[in-house]
Design an enzyme around this catalytic site. Structure first.
Site, short mmCIF file in Angstrom:
data_model
loop_
_atom_site.label_atom_id
_atom_site.label_comp_id
_atom_site.label_asym_id
_atom_site.label_seq_id
_atom_site.Cartn_x
_atom_site.Cartn_y
_atom_site.Cartn_z
CB CYS A 2 -0.88 0.02 1.23
SG CYS A 2 -1.91 -1.43 1.39
NE ARG A 30 4.38 1.50 -1.26
CZ ARG A 30 5.54 0.97 -0.92
NH1 ARG A 30 6.63 1.28 -1.58
NH2 ARG A 30 5.63 0.11 0.07
CD1 TRP A 78 -2.51 -4.66 -5.15
CD2 TRP A 78 -1.97 -6.07 -3.51
NE1 TRP A 78 -2.35 -5.91 -5.70
CE2 TRP A 78 -2.02 -6.79 -4.72
CE3 TRP A 78 -1.65 -6.75 -2.34
CZ2 TRP A 78 -1.76 -8.16 -4.80
CZ3 TRP A 78 -1.39 -8.11 -2.43
CH2 TRP A 78 -1.44 -8.79 -3.65
CG ASN A 105 2.50 -1.09 3.31
OD1 ASN A 105 1.93 -2.01 2.74
ND2 ASN A 105 3.77 -0.77 3.08
N GLY A 106 0.82 -3.46 5.13
CA GLY A 106 1.37 -4.72 5.67
C GLY A 106 0.26 -5.64 6.12
CD GLU A 488 10.88 -10.02 -17.92
OE1 GLU A 488 10.49 -10.87 -17.11
OE2 GLU A 488 10.62 -8.81 -17.80
CE LYS A 492 7.43 -7.25 -17.83
NZ LYS A 492 8.44 -7.76 -16.98
CD GLU A 495 4.20 -8.39 -15.76
OE1 GLU A 495 3.86 -8.44 -14.58
OE2 GLU A 495 5.39 -8.27 -16.11
CG HIS A 511 11.90 -33.31 -25.24
ND1 HIS A 511 12.33 -34.59 -25.52
CD2 HIS A 511 12.96 -32.51 -25.44
CE1 HIS A 511 13.62 -34.55 -25.84
NE2 HIS A 511 14.03 -33.28 -25.81
CE LYS A 614 7.82 -1.47 -9.84
NZ LYS A 614 8.13 -2.20 -11.07
C1 F6R Z 1 6.98 -8.51 -13.49
C2 F6R Z 1 7.30 -8.01 -12.16
C3 F6R Z 1 7.35 -8.98 -11.03
C4 F6R Z 1 8.51 -8.65 -10.08
C5 F6R Z 1 8.45 -9.56 -8.84
C6 F6R Z 1 9.59 -9.28 -7.89
O1 F6R Z 1 6.97 -7.50 -14.43
O2 F6R Z 1 7.49 -6.84 -11.96
O3 F6R Z 1 7.41 -10.29 -11.47
O4 F6R Z 1 9.71 -8.83 -10.77
O5 F6R Z 1 7.23 -9.35 -8.16
O6 F6R Z 1 9.58 -7.97 -7.45
P1 F6R Z 1 10.87 -7.32 -6.79
O7 F6R Z 1 11.93 -7.26 -7.82
O8 F6R Z 1 10.44 -5.98 -6.32
O9 F6R Z 1 11.26 -8.23 -5.65
#
Ligand code: F6R
Length: 619
Positions: A2, A30, A78, A105-106, A488, A492, A495, A511, A614
């Site tokens: 949050c 966040r 969040w 937050n938490g 990756e 992308k 998401e 396989h 995030k």
């Molecule tokens: C994907 C993405 C997430 C983060 C993951 C780890 O685009 O952003 O998969 O990479 O949640 O987050 P951090 O790096 O903040 O630990």
């Protein structure tokens, strides 16, 4: 996950609300499923909160303007406990006459026990949140003690879990009290006004003077002072520092989205992460190391723990670090590592990778590794965040603030930092490959210019994304360092564009997954550099042939001058030539651009995709 903002000033006007709303706008990344504010006014506490994005709160405030104030707190949520409803949105109220407001937050892990205690005392709850328990407890203690800081001290000592709390009380205009455990809180120091925020983005438009609170600390801010104590009541101090980036860095800088801006910042992210890594004698150095060189020399196993994109950066790093150091490297998803009874001892180095430094899964893996006696090193983008503090050594990535929820520039910075770490370990061990350190570092220095060049050739990728907006499924293939890049690319797309996408090791396709290929199936193939050893390049060209023969539409990412791919490619996306280990820093860029533009073509929210946050601060 949050976002939290607090403000106190001297003047009764709209500044307090404006500052808090501006902070929430910067912190919305966040969490964005509800938002709320509380002000201390001449008539007590006035608050407004709304489910949905911040704009809903803004509309509510426009419809019912709040009275003037000099004390405000604000929250963007969040959801963890209780769905994203108006009622569950923060602030929550407590104390006699609801004269206290609190944001959080938490996660408060023992909230059930505490709630039972309060219910037995006759306290009534209006939400399903763990936060309201803290609000009611704090209200009760304030009514008993008549002092917000003292009441906070009593309450935090009863809470278990991770929390940042901010509270205001109608009887204490001009005061905000905050507390933190396992969750961040930073003070911003102004002139006759002070700020609190989950991170400095909350107040960067007003001051660059910051004080980062330590673990288990409480802070009381008034317009003229900030006072820090420990949870035990003993006087304490936070760490004062000057923020080196400005408000513009937290804004879009002329790009339509944060993500597009951040993709274009990648040359800087890599260059800045490489800055200042060598001492006068040209030897590599890390940022903060609380492990002796002798201990590091004795490392016989490395385990990388991370989640999502950061884990893919770790998978890329595995190839390079093993190659340079000959130390076996394992990559483990942090949440799997924590609960799999890992084999770890005093000669194991556990490297965590995290952009935010707050990912709970990664933090728990690091703590577990420490408990098992391993050395821990954090590769992190956020100064003062929890994971680096819990680690024995830190190597910061210098990607700058990453606001878009989906990670882009942090990925490149993480690979760069891991490469520096690999070369540093090689240098310490004096292995044969230590000699390579200088030449690899020199080539890395040239990568930012190559990314810049690559970003200038993305027109065709944008066109493809636009005409593929109706695509339902896309596959991504790669081998060696190209394999995590393929994953990756798929992440992308999932998401950002909500499209089914999978990344496979190209050799694995035959396989099983090759059954997915039918006429027109788009497949991106990350082709290794023609200089890759063991004829890997040829093998991947054969893989392209195999899927092309089965009707796939092949979109090939190949180095400049690699003509072998032409006959089997429906599309070729060229990247500047570089040595095989460095190619991920380039090959991922077109995949990011593709996902970004496909999402835009579908009219989706690129910066804040659905269901995501995030920094994921729950396990
Ligand atoms: C994907 C993405 C997430 C983060 C993951 C780890 O685009 O952003 O998969 O990479 O949640 O987050 P951090 O790096 O903040 O630990």
């Amino acid at each position: 996950m949050c976002g939290i903002v607090g403000y106190v000033g001297r003047t009764m006007d709209d500044t307090a609300l404006d500052v808090v709303m501006e902070g929430l706008t910067r912190l919305e990344y966040r969490g964005y499923d509800s938002a709320g504010v509380a002000l201390v006014t001449d008539d007590g506490i006035d608050a407004e909160k709304r489910s949905g994005k911040l704009e809903n709160l803004r509309a509510a405030l426009a419809a019912r303007p709040l009275p003037t104030s000099r004390t405000a707190i604000g929250h963007t949520r969040w959801a963890t406990h209780g769905g994203p409803t108006d009622g569950n949105a923060h602030p929550h109220r407590g104390g006699e006459g609801d004269r206290l407001a609190l944001i959080h937050n938490g996660i408060i892990e023992n909230f059930h026990v505490l709630k039972k205690e309060l219910v037995e005392e006759g306290v009534e709850f209006r939400s399903e949140t763990d936060t309201e328990v803290a609000a009611k407890l704090l209200g009760r203690e304030y009514d008993r003690l008549g002092d917000l800081t003292k009441a906070m001290q009593v309450v935090v000592n009863r809470l278990e879990g991770a929390f940042t709390l901010l509270a205001v009380h109608a009887d204490s205009p001009g005061t905000v009290v905050g507390a933190r455990r396992n969750s961040p809180l930073v003070v911003g120091l102004g002139d006759g006004e002070n700020y609190l925020g989950s991170d400095v983005a909350a107040f960067i438009g007003h001051t660059r003077q910051a004080v980062e609170l330590g673990q288990d600390q409480i802070v009381t801010i008034t317009p003229d002072r900030h006072e820090v104590i420990g949870f035990d009541g003993a006087p304490a101090e936070g760490r004062a520092y000057e923020v080196t980036w400005d408000a513009a860095a937290a804004e879009k800088g002329g790009y339509p989205t944060f993500m597009e801006k951040e993709i274009h910042e990648q040359p800087h992210a890599v260059a800045d992460t490489l800055l200042g890594r060598t001492d006068e004698s040209g030897r590599l150095v890390l940022d903060e190391v609380r492990i002796s060189e002798e201990q590091l020399r004795g490392v016989d196993r490395i385990i990388i723990v991370a989640c999502g994109t950061a884990a893919y950066a770790g998978m890329v790093a595995k190839y390079a670090v093993e190659h340079w150091t000959r130390i076996p490297v394992e990559v483990s998803l942090a949440h799997e590592f924590r609960y799999c009874d890992p084999i770890v001892d005093g000669t194991t180095l556990v490297v965590s990778i995290s952009q935010s430094g707050e990912t709970m899964d990664t933090l728990m893996a690091v703590k577990h590794a420490s408990d098992l006696g391993a050395m821990t090193l954090s590769v992190c983008n956020t100064h003062g965040s929890t994971i680096p503090r819990e680690s024995d050594a830190v190597l910061y990535t210098h990607a700058g603030p990453e606001i878009a929820v989906a990670s882009t520039k942090a990925f490149l910075a993480q690979i760069t930092a891991c490469y520096i770490l690999g070369l540093y370990l090689a240098q310490l061990r004096g292995e044969t490959y230590a000699d390579d350190a200088k030449s690899v570092m020199a080539e890395l220095q040239g990568i930012p210019a190559k990314i810049e060049d690559l970003l200038g050739r993305m027109d065709r990728v944008v066109e493809m994304a636009n005409f593929m907006a109706d695509t339902r499924s896309v596959l991504f293939l790669g081998r060696n360092v190209g394999y995590p890049v393929a994953m990756e690319g798929a992440l992308k797309l999932k998401e950002l564009a909500y499209i089914h996408a999978e990344g496979f090791a190209a050799g694995e396709l035959k396989h099983g997954p090759i059954a997915l290929i039918d006429a027109g199936q788009p497949v991106f193939i990350v082709v290794p550099s023609p200089d890759t050893p063991h004829e890997l390049h040829k093998k991947v060209v054969s893989n392209i042939q195999e899927i092309r023969a089965r009707g796939a539409r092949t979109i090939v990412i190949a180095h400049d001058g690699d003509e072998d791919v032409e006959p089997y490619a429906n599309e070729v996306i060229r990247i500047p030539r570089c040595s095989p280990m460095l190619a991920p820093l380039l090959a991922v860029v077109p995949l990011q651009i593709f996902a970004l533009h496909l999402s835009t073509a579908k009219g989706l929210d690129v910066d804040q995709p659905r269901n995501l946050a995030k920094s994921v601060t729950v396990e």
